[in-house]
Design an enzyme around this catalytic site. Structure first.
Site, mmCIF file in Angstrom:
data_model
loop_
_atom_site.group_PDB
_atom_site.id
_atom_site.type_symbol
_atom_site.label_atom_id
_atom_site.label_comp_id
_atom_site.label_asym_id
_atom_site.label_seq_id
_atom_site.Cartn_x
_atom_site.Cartn_y
_atom_site.Cartn_z
ATOM 1 N N ARG A 276 -8.575 -0.196 4.327
ATOM 2 C CA ARG A 276 -7.622 0.718 3.687
ATOM 3 C C ARG A 276 -6.323 -0.013 3.357
ATOM 4 N NH1 ARG A 276 -5.571 5.012 7.003
ATOM 5 N NH2 ARG A 276 -4.333 5.174 5.133
ATOM 6 N N VAL B 97 7.695 7.630 16.668
ATOM 7 C CA VAL B 97 7.360 8.231 15.362
ATOM 8 C C VAL B 97 6.071 9.045 15.427
ATOM 9 C CG1 VAL B 97 6.897 7.760 12.925
ATOM 10 C CG2 VAL B 97 8.613 6.412 14.152
ATOM 11 N N ASP C 88 4.357 0.993 11.932
ATOM 12 C CA ASP C 88 3.167 0.325 11.388
ATOM 13 C C ASP C 88 3.052 -1.135 11.856
ATOM 14 O OD1 ASP C 88 2.642 2.686 10.130
ATOM 15 O OD2 ASP C 88 3.159 2.009 8.117
ATOM 16 N N LYS D 220 0.835 -1.214 0.000
ATOM 17 C CA LYS D 220 0.000 0.000 0.000
ATOM 18 C C LYS D 220 0.866 1.259 0.000
ATOM 19 C CE LYS D 220 -2.270 2.434 3.828
ATOM 20 N NZ LYS D 220 -1.103 2.991 4.424
ATOM 21 N N ASN D 221 1.875 1.293 0.874
ATOM 22 C CA ASN D 221 2.641 2.529 1.020
ATOM 23 C C ASN D 221 3.624 2.765 -0.121
ATOM 24 O OD1 ASN D 221 1.209 3.033 3.281
ATOM 25 N ND2 ASN D 221 2.856 2.576 4.737
ATOM 26 N N CYS E 89 -5.113 12.598 12.475
ATOM 27 C CA CYS E 89 -5.889 11.363 12.426
ATOM 28 C C CYS E 89 -5.695 10.645 13.741
ATOM 29 C CB CYS E 89 -5.525 10.514 11.224
ATOM 30 S SG CYS E 89 -3.935 9.761 11.364
ATOM 31 N N ARG F 97 0.142 14.866 12.700
ATOM 32 C CA ARG F 97 0.692 14.677 11.364
ATOM 33 C C ARG F 97 0.810 15.953 10.512
ATOM 34 N NH1 ARG F 97 -1.494 8.913 9.162
ATOM 35 N NH2 ARG F 97 0.459 9.016 8.032
ATOM 36 N N PRO F 98 1.666 16.882 10.924
ATOM 37 C CA PRO F 98 1.838 18.109 10.135
ATOM 38 C C PRO F 98 2.524 17.849 8.785
ATOM 39 C CG PRO F 98 3.399 18.038 11.960
ATOM 40 C CD PRO F 98 2.512 16.846 12.116
ATOM 41 N N ILE F 99 2.528 18.871 7.907
ATOM 42 C CA ILE F 99 3.145 18.712 6.577
ATOM 43 C C ILE F 99 4.184 19.808 6.339
ATOM 44 C CG2 ILE F 99 1.427 17.423 5.226
ATOM 45 C CD1 ILE F 99 0.644 20.635 4.717
ATOM 46 N N ASP F 100 4.698 20.366 7.444
ATOM 47 C CA ASP F 100 5.646 21.480 7.320
ATOM 48 C C ASP F 100 6.902 21.108 6.526
ATOM 49 O OD1 ASP F 100 5.890 19.843 9.774
ATOM 50 O OD2 ASP F 100 7.719 20.986 10.088
ATOM 51 N N GLN F 101 7.351 19.870 6.627
ATOM 52 C CA GLN F 101 8.583 19.482 5.920
ATOM 53 C C GLN F 101 8.359 19.400 4.404
ATOM 54 O OE1 GLN F 101 11.643 19.288 7.616
ATOM 55 N NE2 GLN F 101 10.234 20.156 9.115
ATOM 56 N N ARG G 248 -4.727 10.509 3.749
ATOM 57 C CA ARG G 248 -3.716 11.569 3.757
ATOM 58 C C ARG G 248 -2.784 11.499 2.566
ATOM 59 N NH1 ARG G 248 -2.225 14.196 7.984
ATOM 60 N NH2 ARG G 248 -0.109 14.079 7.198
HETATM 61 C C1 UD1 Z 1 1.061 6.306 2.936
HETATM 62 C C2 UD1 Z 1 2.266 6.076 3.761
HETATM 63 O O1 UD1 Z 1 3.343 5.803 3.242
HETATM 64 N N1 UD1 Z 1 2.122 6.111 5.085
HETATM 65 C C3 UD1 Z 1 3.243 5.847 5.938
HETATM 66 C C4 UD1 Z 1 4.085 7.090 6.067
HETATM 67 O O2 UD1 Z 1 3.234 8.125 6.555
HETATM 68 P P1 UD1 Z 1 3.732 9.629 6.513
HETATM 69 O O3 UD1 Z 1 4.474 9.866 5.254
HETATM 70 O O4 UD1 Z 1 2.561 10.491 6.814
HETATM 71 O O5 UD1 Z 1 4.723 9.644 7.739
HETATM 72 P P2 UD1 Z 1 5.945 10.589 8.021
HETATM 73 O O6 UD1 Z 1 7.198 9.801 7.924
HETATM 74 O O7 UD1 Z 1 5.820 11.804 7.172
HETATM 75 O O8 UD1 Z 1 5.678 10.996 9.530
HETATM 76 C C5 UD1 Z 1 6.527 10.620 10.579
HETATM 77 C C6 UD1 Z 1 6.528 11.690 11.656
HETATM 78 O O9 UD1 Z 1 6.987 12.915 11.109
HETATM 79 C C7 UD1 Z 1 6.090 13.968 11.402
HETATM 80 N N2 UD1 Z 1 6.102 14.921 10.286
HETATM 81 C C8 UD1 Z 1 5.924 14.479 9.009
HETATM 82 C C9 UD1 Z 1 5.907 15.369 7.958
HETATM 83 C C10 UD1 Z 1 6.096 16.752 8.218
HETATM 84 O O10 UD1 Z 1 6.089 17.594 7.317
HETATM 85 N N3 UD1 Z 1 6.265 17.146 9.509
HETATM 86 C C11 UD1 Z 1 6.271 16.270 10.557
HETATM 87 O O11 UD1 Z 1 6.436 16.668 11.709
HETATM 88 C C12 UD1 Z 1 4.748 13.254 11.561
HETATM 89 O O12 UD1 Z 1 3.847 14.010 12.319
HETATM 90 C C13 UD1 Z 1 5.152 11.968 12.244
HETATM 91 O O13 UD1 Z 1 5.267 12.181 13.618
HETATM 92 O O14 UD1 Z 1 5.166 6.840 6.949
HETATM 93 C C14 UD1 Z 1 4.764 6.511 8.299
HETATM 94 C C15 UD1 Z 1 6.018 6.386 9.132
HETATM 95 O O15 UD1 Z 1 6.745 5.296 8.763
HETATM 96 C C16 UD1 Z 1 3.907 5.250 8.285
HETATM 97 O O16 UD1 Z 1 3.406 5.048 9.565
HETATM 98 C C17 UD1 Z 1 2.749 5.394 7.307
HETATM 99 O O17 UD1 Z 1 2.121 4.142 7.140
HETATM 100 C C1 PEP Z 2 -0.492 4.852 9.194
HETATM 101 C C2 PEP Z 2 -0.636 4.145 8.067
HETATM 102 O O1 PEP Z 2 -1.024 4.637 6.878
HETATM 103 P P1 PEP Z 2 -1.416 6.123 6.446
HETATM 104 O O2 PEP Z 2 -0.180 6.952 6.433
HETATM 105 O O3 PEP Z 2 -1.926 5.922 5.046
HETATM 106 O O4 PEP Z 2 -2.459 6.613 7.414
HETATM 107 C C3 PEP Z 2 -0.345 2.691 8.021
HETATM 108 O O5 PEP Z 2 -0.224 2.153 6.907
HETATM 109 O O6 PEP Z 2 -0.243 2.062 9.086
#
Ligand code: UD1
Ligand code: PEP
Length: 447
Positions: A405, A335, A313, A29-30, A124, A129-133, A100
């Site tokens: 999902r 994480v 995960d 999936k990922n 969620c 789960r911010p997107i600042d990066q 997301r």
């Molecule tokens: C679709 C997908 O591939 N989902 C995976 C992806 O989620 P996802 O890509 O959302 O996870 P991230 O690695 O980005 O997030 C990890 C941590 O970084 C923080 N963060 C992230 C981005 C940012 O801009 N700022 C920030 O602070 C998040 O809040 C979190 O605490 O990787 C996660 C960590 O291995 C997995 O649990 C999810 O299954």
């Molecule tokens: C947290 C997960 O996925 P997503 O980032 O799509 O919510 C996951 O696959 O466990």
């Protein structure tokens, strides 16, 4: 299931069977979600993506691309994408809220169209789960980013510019989004402190097959030399290491003997190491791993970390396993800030788990007891079903929209290994009646 993916279906598990046999994992999936988003980068040709799992998230991503005017189809595990036409640059909240990963279209759209208008993903069940990066990366490449009314508007005057970008945390999504944006940028982008997950490597392989020049994926630094144009490509998705890990834990938990086809050792090192420490026998074979559960499981401590650390995960499923280990184990979740929602449900099943901040202390072995439990997120759903495999009596797991999902036919695959698991499907008509009844109750309560 309604249009939102909500379902009143339930999974019933009767514990007590040792799992035996062989099970095959799906494409990851990922890996598939960013790969489908990346197909938007192709100005020429079509992409054919193989080993695509039939998951709710894949259908959501398909709808996102259709909304963007890409011509896509999905049949028998093959996803075809033609993005040659004129693309729309908006992703509304109705998609991003469901999943997301819809936000991953931002990088490709900015690179190809110079504009993207995407709904802000909310938090969620596992954290904020911010997107600042992601945004920091786009801005470093010359994009102007504005946030307002729940949307992000990003624009670039002519073309994105290559840049040196250091991520504060090796975010998987930010690494993917920025990597995709950089493929069509002018000049070279150097991304530092990036995620090293196998899914990043899979995405880089697909991008390179499309004509991109990405080097270093799978290490802490990725270099992307921008190219003028990209084209469709043929690609096969890597096996899902989390689905594989879930079956490995289920096998170990029940004292079973299971071959997990597609479980790749190089993707699953931290899990294999920890399971071996617990006394589980794991044999590497061609294209999979055989897992044999011991009579007595030893306790271990785990700390979730970015790859190659222990995957977050797998934390919930591993917690289920640790409830059966003899002694005290400590789980530290580094994480996500709030990924212990399953603990209350495990406790309802008689598990002995205490939470102290980001740490869970699990003491075992306990005789788990079947009851009705609700899945707070995707992996919690799998973990509760796995716990049900050794529980006394019957466990009922609800809120399966999360499970759907990320797992294809989880109950059927467990059945094929001898587990007594069934899914009670509630017909759509009844689901609608039930939702209308819920709305009526809500209205009465509000009046
Ligand atoms: C679709 C997908 O591939 N989902 C995976 C992806 O989620 P996802 O890509 O959302 O996870 P991230 O690695 O980005 O997030 C990890 C941590 O970084 C923080 N963060 C992230 C981005 C940012 O801009 N700022 C920030 O602070 C998040 O809040 C979190 O605490 O990787 C996660 C960590 O291995 C997995 O649990 C999810 O299954
Ligand atoms: C947290 C997960 O996925 P997503 O980032 O799509 O919510 C996951 O696959 O466990």
């Amino acid at each position: 299931m309604d249009a939102e993916g909500n379902t009143l279906d339930k999974i019933l598990v009767k514990g007590g069977k040792r799992l035996k046999g062989s099970v095959k994992v799906e494409g990851a999936k990922n890996a598939v979600l960013p790969v489908i988003a990346a197909s938007l980068l192709a100005e020429e040709g079509t992409s054919k993506i193989y080993d695509v799992p039939s998951l709710a998230d894949v259908f959501t991503m398909k709808n996102v691309l259709t909304h963007m005017n890409a011509d896509v189809s999905y049949e028998d595990g093959v996803f075809t994408a033609d993005s040659r036409g004129s693309l729309r640059t908006e992703a509304p909240f109705e998609y991003v809220r469901k999943m997301r990963a819809s936000f991953l279209v931002m990088g490709p759209l900015l690179a190809r169209k110079g504009r993207a208008h995407i709904a802000l993903p909310g938090g969620c069940a596992i954290g904020s789960r911010p997107i600042d990066q992601h945004l920091k990366g786009f801005e470093a490449m010359g994009a102007q980013v504005e946030i307002g009314n729940g949307y992000i508007e990003a624009r670039v005057k002519e073309r994105l510019q290559g840049a040196r970008i250091y991520l504060d945390f090796p975010s998987v999504g930010a690494t993917e989004n920025i990597m995709m944006a950089a493929t069509l940028a002018e000049g070279t982008t150097v991304l530092e402190n990036v995620a090293e997950e196998p899914e990043i490597v899979d995405l880089a392989n697909y991008l390179n097959a499309m004509g991109a020049k990405v080097r270093g994926a799978g290490t802490g630094t990725i270099r992307i030399e921008g190219v003028e144009k990209m084209h469709g490509a043929v690609h096969s998705i890597i096996p899902d290491r989390i689905e594989a890990g879930s079956f490995m834990v289920a096998a170990a938990m029940t004292g079973g003997d299971v071959f997990v086809e597609g479980a790749l050792h190089e993707h699953l090192r931290p899990l294999v190491a920890k399971m071996r420490e617990m006394g589980v026998v794991i044999e590497e074979q061609d294209n999979g791993m055989k897992v044999i559960g011991p009579d007595i499981l030893r306790p271990v401590d785990i700390k979730t970390m970015p790859h190659p650390g222990f995957p977050t995960d797998m934390q919930a499923q591993f917690m289920a396993l640790l409830t059966q280990a003899k002694g005290t184990s400590i789980i530290t979740e580094t994480v996500f800030e709030n990924r212990f929602m399953h603990v209350e449900e495990f406790r309802r099943m008689n598990a002995d788990v205490k939470i102290e901040g980001r740490t869970a202390i699990v003491t075992g072995p306990v005789r788990l007891q079947g009851t009705e439990v609700s899945a707070s997120d995707l992996r919690a759903g799998a973990a509760l079903i796995i716990a049900g495999l050794v529980a006394e009596g019957e466990t009922t797991v609800t809120e399966l929209r999360h499970l759907d999902r990320g797992y294809v036919d989880f109950h059927k695959k467990l059945q094929s290994l001898g587990a007594r698991v069934e899914r009670i499907s509630v017909p759509d008509t009844e689901q609608n009646e039930q939702s209308s009844a819920d709305v009526a109750v809500l209205r009465t309560a509000n009046n």
